[in-house]
Design a protein around this motif. Structure first.
Motif, PDB file in Angstrom:
ATOM      1  N   ALA A  51      13.187 -16.630  93.054  1.00 38.16           N
ATOM      2  CA  ALA A  51      13.079 -16.732  94.508  1.00 38.16           C
ATOM      3  C   ALA A  51      12.030 -17.765  94.907  1.00 38.16           C
ATOM      4  O   ALA A  51      12.237 -18.538  95.854  1.00 38.16           O
ATOM      5  CB  ALA A  51      12.733 -15.364  95.100  1.00 38.16           C
ATOM      6  N   PHE A  52      10.915 -17.794  94.196  1.00 33.93           N
ATOM      7  CA  PHE A  52       9.848 -18.733  94.527  1.00 33.93           C
ATOM      8  C   PHE A  52      10.312 -20.175  94.365  1.00 33.93           C
ATOM      9  O   PHE A  52      10.068 -21.025  95.219  1.00 33.93           O
ATOM     10  CB  PHE A  52       8.639 -18.471  93.632  1.00 33.93           C
ATOM     11  N   THR A  53      10.980 -20.472  93.258  1.00 33.37           N
ATOM     12  CA  THR A  53      11.388 -21.849  92.992  1.00 33.37           C
ATOM     13  C   THR A  53      12.659 -22.243  93.738  1.00 33.37           C
ATOM     14  O   THR A  53      12.894 -23.430  93.971  1.00 33.37           O
ATOM     15  CB  THR A  53      11.613 -22.064  91.484  1.00 33.37           C
ATOM     16  N   GLY A  54      13.464 -21.266  94.116  1.00 30.35           N
ATOM     17  CA  GLY A  54      14.765 -21.589  94.686  1.00 30.35           C
ATOM     18  C   GLY A  54      14.869 -21.525  96.192  1.00 30.35           C
ATOM     19  O   GLY A  54      15.894 -21.929  96.758  1.00 30.35           O
ATOM     20  N   ASP A  55      13.820 -21.031  96.862  1.00 28.60           N
ATOM     21  CA  ASP A  55      13.927 -20.822  98.307  1.00 28.60           C
ATOM     22  C   ASP A  55      12.642 -21.257  98.993  1.00 28.60           C
ATOM     23  O   ASP A  55      11.566 -20.707  98.755  1.00 28.60           O
ATOM     24  CB  ASP A  55      14.211 -19.342  98.598  1.00 28.60           C
ATOM     25  N   GLU A  56      12.752 -22.257  99.867  1.00 29.88           N
ATOM     26  CA  GLU A  56      11.573 -22.806 100.531  1.00 29.88           C
ATOM     27  C   GLU A  56      10.893 -21.780 101.431  1.00 29.88           C
ATOM     28  O   GLU A  56       9.657 -21.724 101.515  1.00 29.88           O
ATOM     29  CB  GLU A  56      11.971 -24.038 101.357  1.00 29.88           C
ATOM     30  N   TYR A  62       4.959 -16.961 100.480  1.00 24.36           N
ATOM     31  CA  TYR A  62       4.029 -16.672  99.390  1.00 24.36           C
ATOM     32  C   TYR A  62       2.682 -17.337  99.630  1.00 24.36           C
ATOM     33  O   TYR A  62       1.628 -16.703  99.548  1.00 24.36           O
ATOM     34  CB  TYR A  62       4.602 -17.134  98.043  1.00 24.36           C
ATOM     35  N   TRP A  63       2.698 -18.633  99.934  1.00 16.91           N
ATOM     36  CA  TRP A  63       1.440 -19.357 100.062  1.00 16.91           C
ATOM     37  C   TRP A  63       0.696 -18.973 101.334  1.00 16.91           C
ATOM     38  O   TRP A  63      -0.551 -18.993 101.358  1.00 16.91           O
ATOM     39  CB  TRP A  63       1.685 -20.866 100.004  1.00 16.91           C
ATOM     40  N   ALA A  64       1.402 -18.596 102.386  1.00 15.54           N
ATOM     41  CA  ALA A  64       0.727 -18.124 103.601  1.00 15.54           C
ATOM     42  C   ALA A  64      -0.032 -16.831 103.314  1.00 15.54           C
ATOM     43  O   ALA A  64      -1.193 -16.665 103.720  1.00 15.54           O
ATOM     44  CB  ALA A  64       1.744 -17.912 104.723  1.00 15.54           C
ATOM     45  N   ARG A  65       0.597 -15.926 102.619  1.00 12.95           N
ATOM     46  CA  ARG A  65      -0.063 -14.668 102.251  1.00 12.95           C
ATOM     47  C   ARG A  65      -1.193 -14.934 101.254  1.00 12.95           C
ATOM     48  O   ARG A  65      -2.258 -14.316 101.308  1.00 12.95           O
ATOM     49  CB  ARG A  65       0.966 -13.707 101.678  1.00 12.95           C
TER      50      ARG A  65
END
Length: 270
Positions: A51-56, A62-65
């Motif tokens: 999910a991390f690599t495949g979905d912007e 993720y990075w906001a949290r």
């Protein structure tokens, strides 16, 4: 024999321990854990590698949290459990400390023979060129690009995450790799990702040399850690667990101690 005495006796009778630690070791340092006493998830499962690599959108979320959750990780300090295990190592009692945690607190406490099975959250890796850089530097850029998010408050969640819900992540800016423009990822093993073979091999070699396996603060529900309990059992090496709650390896244990982890380890003689 009371539980504390039984734990001390186990350590005394097995002078070369392989120690496997989990999230329960770091809760006293203010880092939340994932599971309850029954080994069940307390919150939704962490993001997967796919999910991390495949979905912007997933990456932005993720990075906001992480922008908010990094504060907990950056300010965490070793607790009594980390200090006690470093003391055991200094006394020559620990063959290897294998940790499933990504917080670096064992090294901060002074442990030297450490394998970070799932990597380190204080490092970021580019998935394109492999460049590694400090997470603290990325934090500065995340804050500079996203000042509105930097001013938010959110509860701490495991491994540098934060309980930030119902926010609009669509405008969150995720910096690319400064060297090649590639995708940045925490240098940790996500769910759905394999642990590097060399780490597993190093830990298995240490287990061969050890007299016993001591599991501390881990339910072993994830196979990446549980495999070492299976290997110890296959080698007919005794396994003890110091953990508040059920573990996946309960049927394999020679000793199960359910006491607060920091005080129980601190009370062990060197």
């Amino acid at each position: 024999m009371d539980p504390q005495t039984a734990l001390a006796d186990f350590v005394r009778r097995h002078p070369r321990l392989m120690v496997l630690t989990g999230a329960g070791v770091s809760t006293e340092s203010g880092i939340p854990d994932y599971r309850d006493a029954n080994g069940d998830w307390k919150r939704p499962q962490p993001v997967t590698y796919q999910a991390f690599t495949g979905d912007e959108t997933t990456r932005r979320r993720y990075w906001a949290r992480s922008l908010l959750g990094w504060r907990t990780m950056a300010h965490a300090r070793p607790g009594a459990a980390h200090v006690a295990l470093a003391r055991l190592e200094a006394a020559g009692r620990v063959e290897l400390l294998l940790t499933q945690n990504v917080d670096g607190l064992h090294e901060a406490a002074g442990s030297r023979h450490v394998v970070d099975l799932h990597g380190r959250i204080d490092t970021v890796v580019c998935l394109a060129c492999g460049t590694r850089s400090p997470r603290a530097l990325l934090q500065q850029e995340l804050v500079a690009r996203n000042p509105a998010f930097a001013g938010l408050s959110a509860g701490a969640a495991p491994d540098g995450d934060a309980d930030l819900e119902h926010a609009d992540f669509s405008r969150f800016q995720v910096p690319p790799c400064s060297r090649c423009g590639g995708m940045l990822k925490p240098d940790v093993v996500f769910f759905g990702e394999s642990v590097p073979r060399e780490r597993v091999a190093q830990a298995m070699a240490a287990l061969q040399r050890a007299d016993a396996l001591l599991v501390v603060g881990s339910s072993l529900m994830v196979f990446s850690g549980y495999r070492f309990a299976l290997a110890a059992a296959e080698q007919h090496k005794p396994i003890a667990a110091l953990n508040l709650g059920r573990t996946r390896a309960d049927a394999l244990l020679a000793l199960k101690v359910e006491l607060p982890i920091g005080p129980a380890l601190a009370a062990l003689p060197s």
